[in-house]
Enzyme design. Sequence first.
Site, PDB file in Angstrom:
ATOM      1  N   THR A 146       0.829  -1.208   0.000  1.00 60.07           N
ATOM      2  CA  THR A 146       0.000   0.000   0.000  1.00 60.07           C
ATOM      3  C   THR A 146       0.864   1.258   0.000  1.00 60.07           C
ATOM      4  OG1 THR A 146      -1.410   1.301   1.485  1.00 60.07           O
ATOM      5  CG2 THR A 146      -0.131  -0.401   2.515  1.00 60.07           C
ATOM      6  N   ASP A 147       0.289   2.359  -0.473  1.00 57.81           N
ATOM      7  CA  ASP A 147       1.006   3.652  -0.428  1.00 57.81           C
ATOM      8  C   ASP A 147       1.178   4.139   1.007  1.00 57.81           C
ATOM      9  OD1 ASP A 147      -1.665   4.308   0.099  1.00 57.81           O
ATOM     10  OD2 ASP A 147      -1.726   6.008  -1.287  1.00 57.81           O
ATOM     11  N   GLU A 148       0.427   3.544   1.943  1.00 58.74           N
ATOM     12  CA  GLU A 148       0.522   4.032   3.327  1.00 58.74           C
ATOM     13  C   GLU A 148       1.882   3.752   3.951  1.00 58.74           C
ATOM     14  OE1 GLU A 148      -2.853   3.704   5.851  1.00 58.74           O
ATOM     15  OE2 GLU A 148      -4.241   3.486   4.178  1.00 58.74           O
ATOM     16  N   TYR A 198      -1.127  -0.438  11.232  1.00 60.53           N
ATOM     17  CA  TYR A 198      -1.427  -1.099   9.947  1.00 60.53           C
ATOM     18  C   TYR A 198      -0.296  -0.836   8.956  1.00 60.53           C
ATOM     19  CZ  TYR A 198      -3.163  -1.368   5.150  1.00 60.53           C
ATOM     20  OH  TYR A 198      -3.271  -1.623   3.804  1.00 60.53           O
ATOM     21  N   LYS A 216       2.510  -3.445   7.231  1.00 60.21           N
ATOM     22  CA  LYS A 216       2.671  -3.611   5.782  1.00 60.21           C
ATOM     23  C   LYS A 216       4.112  -3.282   5.370  1.00 60.21           C
ATOM     24  CE  LYS A 216      -0.101  -4.532   3.179  1.00 60.21           C
ATOM     25  NZ  LYS A 216      -0.613  -5.848   2.714  1.00 60.21           N
ATOM     26  N   ASN A 256      -8.348   2.233  -2.890  1.00 54.27           N
ATOM     27  CA  ASN A 256      -9.237   1.621  -3.877  1.00 54.27           C
ATOM     28  C   ASN A 256     -10.695   1.926  -3.547  1.00 54.27           C
ATOM     29  OD1 ASN A 256      -7.847  -1.533  -5.033  1.00 54.27           O
ATOM     30  ND2 ASN A 256      -6.777   0.341  -4.519  1.00 54.27           N
ATOM     31  N   PRO A 285     -19.831   9.998   9.649  1.00 55.20           N
ATOM     32  CA  PRO A 285     -18.807  10.595  10.521  1.00 55.20           C
ATOM     33  C   PRO A 285     -17.540  10.947   9.732  1.00 55.20           C
ATOM     34  CG  PRO A 285     -18.801   8.205  10.753  1.00 55.20           C
ATOM     35  CD  PRO A 285     -19.792   8.523   9.672  1.00 55.20           C
ATOM     36  N   ASP A 334     -10.475  13.641  15.131  1.00 53.64           N
ATOM     37  CA  ASP A 334      -9.602  13.037  14.124  1.00 53.64           C
ATOM     38  C   ASP A 334      -8.995  11.735  14.635  1.00 53.64           C
ATOM     39  OD1 ASP A 334      -8.436  12.858  11.687  1.00 53.64           O
ATOM     40  OD2 ASP A 334      -7.158  14.625  11.883  1.00 53.64           O
ATOM     41  N   ARG A 335      -8.667  10.869  13.685  1.00 51.47           N
ATOM     42  CA  ARG A 335      -7.951   9.622  13.959  1.00 51.47           C
ATOM     43  C   ARG A 335      -6.530   9.982  14.426  1.00 51.47           C
ATOM     44  NH1 ARG A 335      -7.241   6.543   8.401  1.00 51.47           N
ATOM     45  NH2 ARG A 335      -8.954   5.221   9.010  1.00 51.47           N
TER      46      ARG A 335
HETATM   47  P1  NAD Z   1      -9.988  -6.778   3.036  1.00 51.02           P
HETATM   48  O1  NAD Z   1      -9.881  -6.478   4.491  1.00 51.02           O
HETATM   49  O2  NAD Z   1     -11.250  -6.453   2.314  1.00 51.02           O
HETATM   50  O3  NAD Z   1      -9.696  -8.331   2.766  1.00 51.02           O
HETATM   51  C1  NAD Z   1      -8.694  -9.020   3.430  1.00 51.02           C
HETATM   52  C2  NAD Z   1      -8.984 -10.500   3.251  1.00 51.02           C
HETATM   53  O4  NAD Z   1      -7.915 -11.234   3.879  1.00 51.02           O
HETATM   54  C3  NAD Z   1     -10.291 -10.964   3.889  1.00 51.02           C
HETATM   55  O5  NAD Z   1     -10.993 -11.808   3.012  1.00 51.02           O
HETATM   56  C4  NAD Z   1      -9.823 -11.730   5.126  1.00 51.02           C
HETATM   57  O6  NAD Z   1     -10.723 -12.751   5.520  1.00 51.02           O
HETATM   58  C5  NAD Z   1      -8.491 -12.270   4.664  1.00 51.02           C
HETATM   59  N1  NAD Z   1      -7.561 -12.569   5.756  1.00 51.02           N
HETATM   60  C6  NAD Z   1      -7.262 -11.775   6.822  1.00 51.02           C
HETATM   61  N2  NAD Z   1      -6.370 -12.398   7.626  1.00 51.02           N
HETATM   62  C7  NAD Z   1      -6.095 -13.596   7.043  1.00 51.02           C
HETATM   63  C8  NAD Z   1      -5.238 -14.676   7.382  1.00 51.02           C
HETATM   64  N3  NAD Z   1      -4.492 -14.641   8.501  1.00 51.02           N
HETATM   65  N4  NAD Z   1      -5.198 -15.742   6.560  1.00 51.02           N
HETATM   66  C9  NAD Z   1      -5.960 -15.803   5.446  1.00 51.02           C
HETATM   67  N5  NAD Z   1      -6.789 -14.808   5.074  1.00 51.02           N
HETATM   68  C10 NAD Z   1      -6.858 -13.716   5.867  1.00 51.02           C
HETATM   69  O7  NAD Z   1      -8.746  -6.023   2.387  1.00 51.02           O
HETATM   70  P2  NAD Z   1      -8.595  -5.355   0.951  1.00 51.02           P
HETATM   71  O8  NAD Z   1      -9.042  -3.952   1.029  1.00 51.02           O
HETATM   72  O9  NAD Z   1      -9.161  -6.249  -0.063  1.00 51.02           O
HETATM   73  O10 NAD Z   1      -7.006  -5.330   0.828  1.00 51.02           O
HETATM   74  C11 NAD Z   1      -6.288  -6.419   0.236  1.00 51.02           C
HETATM   75  C12 NAD Z   1      -4.809  -6.089   0.245  1.00 51.02           C
HETATM   76  O11 NAD Z   1      -4.585  -4.888  -0.479  1.00 51.02           O
HETATM   77  C13 NAD Z   1      -4.253  -5.846   1.640  1.00 51.02           C
HETATM   78  O12 NAD Z   1      -2.976  -6.437   1.712  1.00 51.02           O
HETATM   79  C14 NAD Z   1      -4.158  -4.326   1.748  1.00 51.02           C
HETATM   80  O13 NAD Z   1      -3.103  -3.958   2.603  1.00 51.02           O
HETATM   81  C15 NAD Z   1      -3.878  -3.946   0.308  1.00 51.02           C
HETATM   82  N6  NAD Z   1      -4.338  -2.611  -0.119  1.00 51.02           N
HETATM   83  C16 NAD Z   1      -5.630  -2.211   0.099  1.00 51.02           C
HETATM   84  C17 NAD Z   1      -6.030  -0.969  -0.382  1.00 51.02           C
HETATM   85  C18 NAD Z   1      -7.461  -0.491  -0.208  1.00 51.02           C
HETATM   86  O14 NAD Z   1      -7.758   0.665  -0.549  1.00 51.02           O
HETATM   87  N7  NAD Z   1      -8.384  -1.308   0.276  1.00 51.02           N
HETATM   88  C19 NAD Z   1      -5.130  -0.125  -1.050  1.00 51.02           C
HETATM   89  C20 NAD Z   1      -3.811  -0.588  -1.261  1.00 51.02           C
HETATM   90  C21 NAD Z   1      -3.437  -1.829  -0.789  1.00 51.02           C
END
Ligand code: NAD
Length: 329
Positions: free
Chosen positions: A133-135, A157, A161, A187, A212, A279-280
């Site tokens: 992630t960009d974070e 978090y 990452k 996303n 909120p 704020d967070r």
């Molecule tokens: P999400 O929280 O919707 O999904 C995460 C999934 O991982 C879930 O289905 C959960 O059940 C599963 N999971 C969690 N712990 C687990 C474990 N120990 N073993 C097996 N499965 C497990 O997350 P997302 O938004 O789909 O993000 C997916 C990835 O993309 C993450 O790595 C996140 O850091 C990265 N990401 C997300 C965004 C965003 O905007 N959502 C942006 C950039 C990167």
Amino acid sequence: MRILVTGGAGFIGSNFVRMLLADTEDTGTGAGTGTGAVTEVVVLDKLTYAGDRANLPAGDPRLTFVHGDIADRPLLRKLLPGCGAVVHFAAESHVDRSLGGPEAFVATNVAGTAALFDACLEAGTERVVHISTDEVYGSVPEGASTESDPLLPNSPYAASKAAADLLARAYHRSYGLPVLVTRCTNNYGPRQYPEKLVPLFVTRLLSGRDVPLYGDGRNIRQWVHVDDHCRAVRLVLERGVPGEIYNVGGGTGLTNRELTDRLLELCGADGGRVRYVADRAAHDLRYAVDDSKITEQLGYRPRVDFSDGLAEVVEWYRAHPHRWEGPSG
Ligand code: NAD
């Protein structure tokens, strides 16, 4: 080619699995892939609160679902042989939850990722794409982060990452793991658990409630449609160079207040529904990535127009109340 997708029942992972199985999305770069045709997708997912099997296309004979944890080493030893590639989405992904309790983030995002990388090494997996992630770059007041910028995460978090990203680097350097890392901006899209801004606000507005908004609403994020992110991941899987990191951006930059105003309009609500809240902690003001590397080297081009994409997301939640009325209520 059999591909293992971790976290495939979550938001981005499930959209990626759907894209792979539909196979309508060529990556836009013409012929030839490094991975060959996808014949089978194995999803490994723990089904935390954020995962939902209903996100996946039921009944596709090329899809196998395994309910399990990426930290379960014996399970990984059974699943990985025969998988040509692994795409690793599984994570604890919500910043607010990490502020309340970092343990699960370290267990899954760091220890779980190490267990997965070890199993890939043992099985001789040909390609591993680690979704980051960009974070990890922390707040960027101006300009845009490049892949070589320092990692300065501010939430548990983001720190978990960043730790996983460093493991990816070290496993490539130390053991030759053919791992590639993507770092995408925020996303938006269908099938996201309603706790993050877009699905939370949409579901609350559609059910007549207020929303909120943190602080003064001036935090800036770049928004990429989940399909564009998935196309980028596929490009990296097929054509990226092992050991390399690829930022994924090209989205629309908005303050949280501007995004909220768009959502109010799409949901037919007025500004009176916005409630400003404290704020967070350590809330990053702005993220932005420089994605010229994936653009120039792999031909990445986002395709989804932001206004159209956001309107479609609202329509998806409107059309699927049974998917969110429980969790957001
Ligand atoms: P999400 O929280 O919707 O999904 C995460 C999934 O991982 C879930 O289905 C959960 O059940 C599963 N999971 C969690 N712990 C687990 C474990 N120990 N073993 C097996 N499965 C497990 O997350 P997302 O938004 O789909 O993000 C997916 C990835 O993309 C993450 O790595 C996140 O850091 C990265 N990401 C997300 C965004 C965003 O905007 N959502 C942006 C950039 C990167």
